[in-house]
Enzyme design. Structure first.
Site, PDB file in Angstrom:
ATOM      1  N   GLU A  57      37.922  40.753 -51.945  1.00 46.50           N
ATOM      2  CA  GLU A  57      36.724  41.199 -51.142  1.00 46.50           C
ATOM      3  C   GLU A  57      36.153  42.365 -51.555  1.00 46.50           C
ATOM      4  OE1 GLU A  57      36.265  42.674 -46.505  1.00 46.50           O
ATOM      5  OE2 GLU A  57      37.903  43.202 -47.261  1.00 46.50           O
ATOM      6  N   LYS A 139      32.673  36.914 -42.444  1.00 46.22           N
ATOM      7  CA  LYS A 139      33.967  37.344 -41.980  1.00 46.22           C
ATOM      8  C   LYS A 139      33.536  37.581 -40.254  1.00 46.22           C
ATOM      9  CE  LYS A 139      36.633  41.842 -42.401  1.00 46.22           C
ATOM     10  NZ  LYS A 139      36.619  43.030 -43.305  1.00 46.22           N
ATOM     11  N   CYS A 180      40.044  39.496 -44.827  1.00 44.98           N
ATOM     12  CA  CYS A 180      40.863  40.635 -44.660  1.00 44.98           C
ATOM     13  C   CYS A 180      41.117  40.759 -43.100  1.00 44.98           C
ATOM     14  CB  CYS A 180      39.805  41.698 -44.799  1.00 44.98           C
ATOM     15  SG  CYS A 180      40.790  43.451 -45.334  1.00 44.98           S
TER      16      CYS A 180
END
Length: 303
Positions: A57, A139, A180
């Site tokens: 990331e 995301k 994440c």
């Protein structure tokens, strides 16, 4: 994303996670170092080269809400349409496409800050062995947390959450994507697995508070919940940076066994993915055929 075709059968393949270090304020240097590490990963280990390489990331810039708008790049990818990399204004996309083609490997390009109109996203791009940009995932769940005395972070100060799921097909697997904080939301993994993904890969950057508590736990939970291979690729830990990543890039098998784990520093983790483990887990504990959608809804039904 809807299920457009039957997922390819899971075949043996080698995965390489690049736990990238030396991510500083100079984007050009960050991109050069990332490229060098992808080339190093592509050289393989013990004579075996990886089929799929993964970056972490936010690999092209420092990690922080204040940095995202500064380092953001326009991509302009439209699903279902051929993307002209040569016309792209994104230096990161051009580098990732080039190195994927040079190495002849599939490449998950970690994440970069993306600008679309006046909106910013934390975005993962994926490249085929010919350098084609084949998938883009933004995301969905933004990292907004406040643990008193430990860590406060608000991605939503500058970022907007994505609104669609992401997976892509290779000749050896269907790969589901997340980033994440997405790992804390089992629905995302559940839907991708129901859509046929046998492997879920999330570039991520947990910190020194949540990392020791939940990094391994969440990956093992998602792996055993969905009976898939699950992996997260982290940046290396840099205590001189503003954000201290946990490291410990990891791969977990469908029985929730950790089959490989990095340390804290920069390194490359190579893992052989064995379909037998996948098949045995699903045959021995057949939860996929035992679900009771007459009692509870199928969250993947409308996706």
């Amino acid at each position: 994303m809807s299920l457009l075709s039957k997922a390819p059968a899971l075949k043996p393949f080698t995965l390489a996670l690049v736990q990238l270090g030396q991510i500083g304020s100079n984007k050009t240097e960050n991109l050069k170092h990332a490229r060098d590490m992808v080339l190093k990963a592509a050289a393989g280990k013990d004579g075996k080269k990886p089929n799929l390489i993964v970056l972490p990331e936010c690999f092209n810039s420092p990690y922080g809400a204040q940095h995202f708008p500064v380092y953001a790049e326009k991509i302009g990818y439209v699903p279902g349409q051929t993307y002209d990399v040569s016309a792209s204004t994104s230096d990161s996309v051009k580098m990732l496409s080039s190195v994927a083609k040079e190495t002849g490997s599939w490449l998950i390009g970690g994440t970069i800050p993306e600008k679309a109109d006046d909106t910013f996203y934390n975005t993962c791009t994926v490249y085929s062995p010919t350098g084609e940009l084949v998938a883009l995932y933004r995301k969905v769940h933004l990292f907004d947390i406040d643990i008193p005395g430990k860590i406060t972070f608000r991605e939503s100060d500058t970022l907007t959450g994505g609104s669609s799921l992401g997976y892509f097909d290779t000749e050896f697997a269907r790969i589901g994507l997340g980033i994440c904080y997405d790992v804390r939301f089992p629905e995302l993994a559940m839907i991708n697995a129901r859509k046929g993904a046998q492997v879920l890969i999330y570039p991520g950057a947990f910190n020194l508070t949540t990392g020791p508590l939940h990094w391994e736990l969440l990956q093992r939970a998602r792996a055993v919940d969905q009976q898939v291979f699950f992996s997260m690729c982290s940046p290396a830990r840099d205590l001189s940076a503003g954000y201290h990543a946990w490291g410990h890039s990891m791969v977990v098998d469908p029985m929730a066994r950790v089959i490989s784990e990095a340390g804290e520093g920069e390194e490359i983790v190579f893992v052989d993915i064995d379909p037998k483990i996948f098949d045995e887990a699903r045959a021995g504990i057949p939860v996929n055929t035992q679900r009771r959608f007459d009692v509870y809804p199928d969250v993947a039904a409308s996706k």
